[in-house]
Design a protein around this motif. Structure first.
Motif, PDB file in Angstrom:
ATOM      1  N   ARG A  20       9.585   4.564   2.465  1.00 42.10           N
ATOM      2  CA  ARG A  20       8.353   4.758   1.710  1.00 42.10           C
ATOM      3  C   ARG A  20       7.131   4.561   2.605  1.00 42.10           C
ATOM      4  O   ARG A  20       6.129   5.261   2.472  1.00 42.10           O
ATOM      5  CB  ARG A  20       8.313   3.791   0.520  1.00 42.10           C
ATOM      6  N   HIS A  43       4.390   7.320   3.388  1.00 47.72           N
ATOM      7  CA  HIS A  43       2.997   7.041   3.051  1.00 47.72           C
ATOM      8  C   HIS A  43       2.085   7.245   4.260  1.00 47.72           C
ATOM      9  O   HIS A  43       1.032   7.864   4.160  1.00 47.72           O
ATOM     10  CB  HIS A  43       2.870   5.607   2.533  1.00 47.72           C
ATOM     11  N   PRO A  52       0.798  -1.234   0.000  1.00 46.45           N
ATOM     12  CA  PRO A  52       0.000   0.000   0.000  1.00 46.45           C
ATOM     13  C   PRO A  52       0.831   1.286   0.000  1.00 46.45           C
ATOM     14  O   PRO A  52       0.324   2.336  -0.367  1.00 46.45           O
ATOM     15  CB  PRO A  52      -0.816  -0.107   1.299  1.00 46.45           C
ATOM     16  N   PHE A  53       2.089   1.181   0.427  1.00 52.57           N
ATOM     17  CA  PHE A  53       2.877   2.421   0.518  1.00 52.57           C
ATOM     18  C   PHE A  53       3.785   2.634  -0.698  1.00 52.57           C
ATOM     19  O   PHE A  53       4.622   3.536  -0.691  1.00 52.57           O
ATOM     20  CB  PHE A  53       3.701   2.463   1.815  1.00 52.57           C
ATOM     21  N   LEU A  54       3.614   1.799  -1.736  1.00 52.27           N
ATOM     22  CA  LEU A  54       4.373   1.996  -2.980  1.00 52.27           C
ATOM     23  C   LEU A  54       3.405   2.329  -4.108  1.00 52.27           C
ATOM     24  O   LEU A  54       2.300   1.774  -4.158  1.00 52.27           O
ATOM     25  CB  LEU A  54       5.158   0.732  -3.333  1.00 52.27           C
ATOM     26  N   ASP A  55       3.820   3.201  -5.021  1.00 57.03           N
ATOM     27  CA  ASP A  55       2.939   3.505  -6.143  1.00 57.03           C
ATOM     28  C   ASP A  55       2.947   2.328  -7.121  1.00 57.03           C
ATOM     29  O   ASP A  55       3.662   1.332  -6.916  1.00 57.03           O
ATOM     30  CB  ASP A  55       3.330   4.834  -6.810  1.00 57.03           C
ATOM     31  N   ASP A  58       6.374   1.268  -8.610  1.00 57.05           N
ATOM     32  CA  ASP A  58       7.288   0.628  -7.658  1.00 57.05           C
ATOM     33  C   ASP A  58       6.759  -0.715  -7.161  1.00 57.05           C
ATOM     34  O   ASP A  58       7.542  -1.601  -6.809  1.00 57.05           O
ATOM     35  CB  ASP A  58       7.573   1.558  -6.478  1.00 57.05           C
TER      36      ASP A  58
END
Lengths: 236, 400
Positions: B7, B11, A102-105, A108
């Motif tokens: 990241r 986020h 969830p924290f990578l686009d 990525d």
């Protein structure tokens, strides 16, 4: 086996010992050629997930033989010492839920595996972008997973499964959360990718909407596989 | 290589920042506790520095004048002054009391200083406003922490004093601000009784046949006069001539004057090693408890954050991510949380230290040590979460 793909012979998996032992897989034989997509169907408890876990080198079978690509990975015992590397380099996974990080686009998420393997970030991202283009989702490359629809997320998950160009992709109920249109779109993509990258794809499914699209189907009942010819319905 | 922890923090920055603020406040308290201890030590050193003395001469076999009461005759300094190596010797008295100003009172240490002007041991070495005491009575120089202002009238015992000068960082070993008054006034203040008590005392003496002898008519008056004055001081502050070793002069004073004398380092040992030792242990215990609580909180937070990512971790493991990478991600997040907490804690401590009633000294070395300890705590605290993450079966990512 000629030309890679998947070949399974006499695979057997027993859980537990003695009187409590359960044979989840009794006699599994399966062949999937490179560029082919086959369906694996069966009722709950029939052994589908166990077979997928054995194929994915996540659990160890009790007996039998498995060949991925041109490499014997199991022959009454693992023939590969680094199963983690096997999963990373030879097998792509697509799950029922996309399970994107969830924290990578999007880029990525797809490029993660090569980046973790030490490939320079820009090279891995270029490779990911090419795949996203092939899956027609390049316009969402900078989006976060939470901003994508279910179908888009599943396409990203497929791209992630393909990033290392594995000879095998194992897809576990990949269309379960999708409506008919999106489910068929995902199967079309899997077929396209199989042809384009010469990948052998096994799709575990209950989904009546997509079963007619397979040319070959393996039914699994009580731990035994039965091969059937599918309808192989063409996509509109 | 991509930084998964970085990241994740970017986020979910809100979660990390708010958690970091909570942790930071706790770290701020920890740094402040260390600052309180440093402040106490510094107060002790400042007390010694500001006295302007090389030696402290006190009542024999006592640890006076700060750690124990000490009383010696106010003419002792003359004999000390005559000893080799002694450049200056001055009487001094210390009395901690409540000083009244109008309706309010302030806790302060009243210091009686010998006449002679600035430069005499015991006098405030510098002023920030006003002037030094120039009259023999009823003038005072006060530390700014008392809240007094120039020309304020303050009451010590029954007498009123005018604040003629203000000084700064002149505090007792327990952090009470100092008020300097002339020595004679301070001696009087130490033993001054109320009028009823004085009358009672005189009557008791008059009724004592030993003092009321018809053959010696002046005896009673002599005794009463002697009882109404205080010939004692708490210490004699000594400044040495250049070239004389403090230890040698101490030995001479102790041998010939039957008094106890301490050098600067001995006095520091008494103040820090004895006077504030219990407080230091108390603060030390607080620091240990705070460190344990911080470790538990960090461990809990990281463990909870990791449990929230179990499915993603299972996927990462299934697709071939190394355990080292996953462990690194969790540890880096713990360290990141620690860094956020430390920054918040350091800033908070810096601001709220100013409003503490007593001096809080935040030293860079404490902050540095605290940071290192915090990083170690973060690493240790992340072990539980790493253990949980590495136990995750990659098969969990596959249904069934």
């Amino acid at each position: 086996m000629e030309g890679g793909g998947i070949r399974i012979e006499g695979l057997h998996k027993r859980y537990g010992k003695g009187e409590t032992a359960v044979d989840a897989l009794k006699q599994v034989d399966m062949r999937v050629a490179p560029g082919e997509v086959v369906g694996l169907i069966g009722p709950s408890g029939s052994g589908k997930s166990t077979l997928l876990k054995c194929l994915g080198a996540v659990i160890e079978p009790t007996a039998g033989r498995m060949i991925l690509g041109n490499e014997v990975i199991y022959d009454n015992g693992w023939k590969i010492t680094d199963l983690r590397a096997l999963r990373r380099d030879k097998i792509g996974f697509v799950f029922q839920a996309p399970y994107l990080i969830p924290f990578l686009d999007v880029t990525d998420n797809v490029a993660l595996l090569p980046m973790l393997a030490g490939v320079p970030n820009d090279v891995a991202r270029t490779k990911a972008m090419a795949l996203l283009q092939a899956l027609d989702i390049q316009h969402r490359a900078q989006a976060m997973p939470s901003e994508l629809s279910g179908g888009e997320q599943q396409r990203v998950a497929i791209a992630r499964g393909l990033i290392n160009r594995p000879p095998v992709i194992l897809a576990d109920e990949p269309t379960a959360p999708l409506d008919s249109e999106r489910a068929l779109a995902v199967v079309r993509i899997l077929n396209d990718m199989a042809r384009q990258f010469e990948t052998a794809i096994v799709v575990v499914t209950h989904d009546e909407k997509i079963i007619p699209t397979f040319k070959r189907i393996y039914h699994i009942r009580d731990g035994i596989t039965h091969e059937e010819i599918g309808e192989g319905r063409e996509f509109d | 290589m991509i930084s998964l922890a970085g990241r994740d923090i970017l986020h979910a920055w809100g979660k990390f920042i708010f958690t970091g603020i909570g942790l930071g406040l706790l770290i701020g308290v920890t740094l402040t506790m260390a600052g309180v201890y440093r402040g106490m030590v510094d107060d002790g050193k400042v007390l010694l520095d500001n006295s302007g003395a090389d030696l402290w001469v006190v009542q024999k076999n006592t640890l006076g004048p700060y750690a124990e009461s000490s009383s010696l005759y106010d003419d002792s300094y003359r004999g000390i002054l005559a000893l080799p190596g002694v450049a200056q010797a001055a009487n001094v008295t210390y009395l901690t009391m409540q000083i009244r100003q109008g309706e309010n009172d302030v806790r302060a240490m009243v210091v009686g200083i010998a006449p002679g002007g600035a430069g005499i041991p015991g006098w405030p070495p510098y002023l920030v406003a006003g002037r030094q005491i120039t009259r023999s009575h009823y003038e005072a120089v006060a530390d700014m922490a008392t809240g007094f202002k120039l020309d304020d009238r303050i009451q010590i015992r029954r007498n009123d004093y005018t604040v003629v000068g203000l000084t700064r960082r002149m505090v007792s070993s327990s952090g009470d601000p100092m008020v300097f008054i002339p020595l004679k006034d301070a001696q009087e203040a130490q033993f001054l009784k109320d009028n009823d008590a004085i009358l009672q005392n005189r009557r008791r003496i008059a009724e004592n046949p030993a003092f009321n002898r018809p053959a010696i008519p002046d005896l009673l008056d002599t005794v009463i006069t002697s009882q109404s004055s205080n010939p004692y001081v708490n210490a004699v502050l000594v400044r040495l001539k250049p070239g004389y070793a403090a230890d040698e002069v101490v030995e001479v004073i102790q041998r010939w004057k039957r008094l106890t004398a301490y050098t600067r380092s001995q006095m520091e040992d008494i103040l820090i090693g004895k006077l504030i030792a219990t407080s230091a242990q108390q603060i030390g215990m607080f620091l240990v408890i705070l460190a344990v609580v911080s470790a538990a909180i960090i461990a809990f937070i990281i463990y909870t954050l990791t449990l929230g990512k179990i499915r993603e971790i299972a996927v990462l493991k299934l697709i071939g991510t190394k355990n080292r990478t996953i462990a690194g991600m969790i540890m880096q997040e713990a360290l990141g949380l620690g860094v956020i907490g430390f920054v918040v804690g350091k800033i908070s401590a810096t601001f709220w230290a100013l409003i503490f009633p007593k001096y809080v000294l935040l030293e860079l070395r404490d902050a540095f040590s605290g940071f290192i300890v915090l990083m170690i705590i973060c690493v240790l605290a992340s072990i539980i979460a790493i253990h949980a993450a590495l136990k995750v079966d990659p098969a969990e990512a596959i249904g069934g």
